[in-house]
Write a protein that holds these residues in place. Structure first.
Motif, short mmCIF file in Angstrom:
data_model
loop_
_atom_site.label_atom_id
_atom_site.label_comp_id
_atom_site.label_asym_id
_atom_site.label_seq_id
_atom_site.Cartn_x
_atom_site.Cartn_y
_atom_site.Cartn_z
N SER A 1 34.06 42.14 39.95
CA SER A 1 33.26 42.62 38.90
C SER A 1 31.75 43.06 39.01
O SER A 1 31.02 43.53 38.11
CB SER A 1 33.29 41.35 37.88
OG SER A 1 32.39 40.38 38.48
N GLY B 1 30.66 46.62 38.15
CA GLY B 1 30.56 47.29 36.72
C GLY B 1 29.03 47.25 36.11
O GLY B 1 28.33 46.66 36.71
N ASP C 1 28.91 44.95 30.66
CA ASP C 1 29.83 43.43 30.41
C ASP C 1 31.30 43.72 30.13
O ASP C 1 32.06 43.14 31.03
CB ASP C 1 29.12 42.84 29.36
CG ASP C 1 27.91 41.96 29.66
OD1 ASP C 1 27.49 41.94 30.90
OD2 ASP C 1 27.00 41.48 28.66
N GLU D 1 32.61 46.43 31.12
CA GLU D 1 33.49 47.05 32.37
C GLU D 1 33.55 45.91 33.63
O GLU D 1 34.55 45.79 34.22
CB GLU D 1 32.53 48.18 33.14
CG GLU D 1 33.11 48.92 34.06
CD GLU D 1 32.12 49.86 34.71
OE1 GLU D 1 32.60 50.75 35.60
OE2 GLU D 1 31.00 50.20 34.06
N ARG D 2 32.57 45.00 33.59
CA ARG D 2 32.52 43.76 34.37
C ARG D 2 34.02 42.98 34.00
O ARG D 2 34.57 42.44 34.95
CB ARG D 2 31.46 42.94 34.35
CG ARG D 2 30.22 43.64 35.20
CD ARG D 2 29.28 42.74 34.84
NE ARG D 2 27.87 43.24 35.63
CZ ARG D 2 26.91 43.60 34.75
NH1 ARG D 2 26.86 43.55 33.54
NH2 ARG D 2 26.00 44.07 35.41
N ALA D 3 34.09 42.88 32.92
CA ALA D 3 35.39 41.96 32.33
C ALA D 3 36.48 42.57 32.74
O ALA D 3 37.58 42.08 33.06
CB ALA D 3 35.22 41.70 30.90
N SER D 4 36.68 44.12 32.43
CA SER D 4 37.88 44.70 32.83
C SER D 4 38.11 44.89 34.39
O SER D 4 39.26 44.63 34.91
CB SER D 4 37.69 46.15 32.39
OG SER D 4 38.60 47.06 33.05
N LEU D 5 37.05 44.71 35.20
CA LEU D 5 37.43 44.77 36.55
C LEU D 5 37.92 43.49 37.03
O LEU D 5 38.44 43.23 37.84
CB LEU D 5 35.99 45.23 37.40
CG LEU D 5 35.64 46.80 37.28
CD1 LEU D 5 34.31 46.71 37.61
CD2 LEU D 5 36.68 47.52 38.08
N ALA D 6 37.33 42.40 36.47
CA ALA D 6 37.72 40.95 36.77
C ALA D 6 39.07 40.84 36.44
O ALA D 6 39.86 40.37 37.41
CB ALA D 6 36.92 39.76 36.20
N VAL E 1 35.16 36.43 31.05
CA VAL E 1 33.89 36.80 31.60
C VAL E 1 32.73 36.83 30.87
O VAL E 1 33.12 37.40 29.74
CB VAL E 1 34.26 38.21 32.23
CG1 VAL E 1 32.92 38.70 32.97
CG2 VAL E 1 35.24 38.19 33.16
N VAL F 1 32.31 34.31 35.77
CA VAL F 1 33.87 34.39 35.81
C VAL F 1 34.58 33.27 36.01
O VAL F 1 34.30 32.40 36.63
CB VAL F 1 34.19 35.49 36.85
CG1 VAL F 1 35.78 35.52 36.84
CG2 VAL F 1 33.57 36.56 36.87
#
Length: 147
Positions: free
Chosen positions: A63, A66, A69, A71-76, A99, A111
């Motif tokens: 994450s 990203g 936020d 994008e970070r959640a999607s990557l995680a 996330v 996370v």
């Protein structure tokens, strides 16, 4: 004469050790079974917790790339799903992913993975040993920007 034979039989009975192994086993076996069950239960639980912690660390590392936020959640979530699909102790979809920003430090985001350990099948040991909590959580914090 019969009294002597009676006392001789009593003396032989006192020195006979034929059933002592069975009695000793009956005393020691429940303790050994409970000890073995405890090793199995806590070994499986600690292994699952270690796997969950590793999975949370992988999701947090993924994450970092990203920008927002969302994008970070999607990557995680994507990293968790990929890891679970590749073969794991956990079934795909059984691990919850959260996330979000750390409330105490705005430079961090967190996370958090959660897993219901009743799916491990440890409930059968409940009569032998105390069971650990059902809900397992692993929380990994990463600094925004990856630094």
């Amino acid at each position: 004469m019969t009294a002597r034979r009676g006392w001789a039989a009593v003396r032989r009975l006192g020195s006979d050790a034929g059933g002592s192994s069975a009695v000793e086993f009956a005393i020691v076996a429940p303790v050994l079974i409970a000890l073995f069950a405890g090793i199995v239960v806590f070994g499986l639980y600690l292994g699952a917790m270690s796997s969950l912690r590793q999975l949370a660390a992988e999701a947090a590392r993924a994450s970092v790339a990203g920008v927002t936020d969302a994008e970070r959640a999607s990557l995680a979530r994507q990293r968790v799903d990929t890891s679970l699909a590749g073969g794991s102790l956990f079934r795909p979809g059984s691990v919850g992913v959260e996330v979000g920003a750390d409330l105490g430090d705005p430079t961090l985001y967190v996370v958090t993975l959660s897993y219901d350990s009743t799916a491990l099948g440890l409930g059968g040991f409940a009569r032998l040993v105390p069971l650990p909590p059902d809900m397992m959580r692993s929380r990994v914090a990463v600094r925004r920007g990856g630094l």
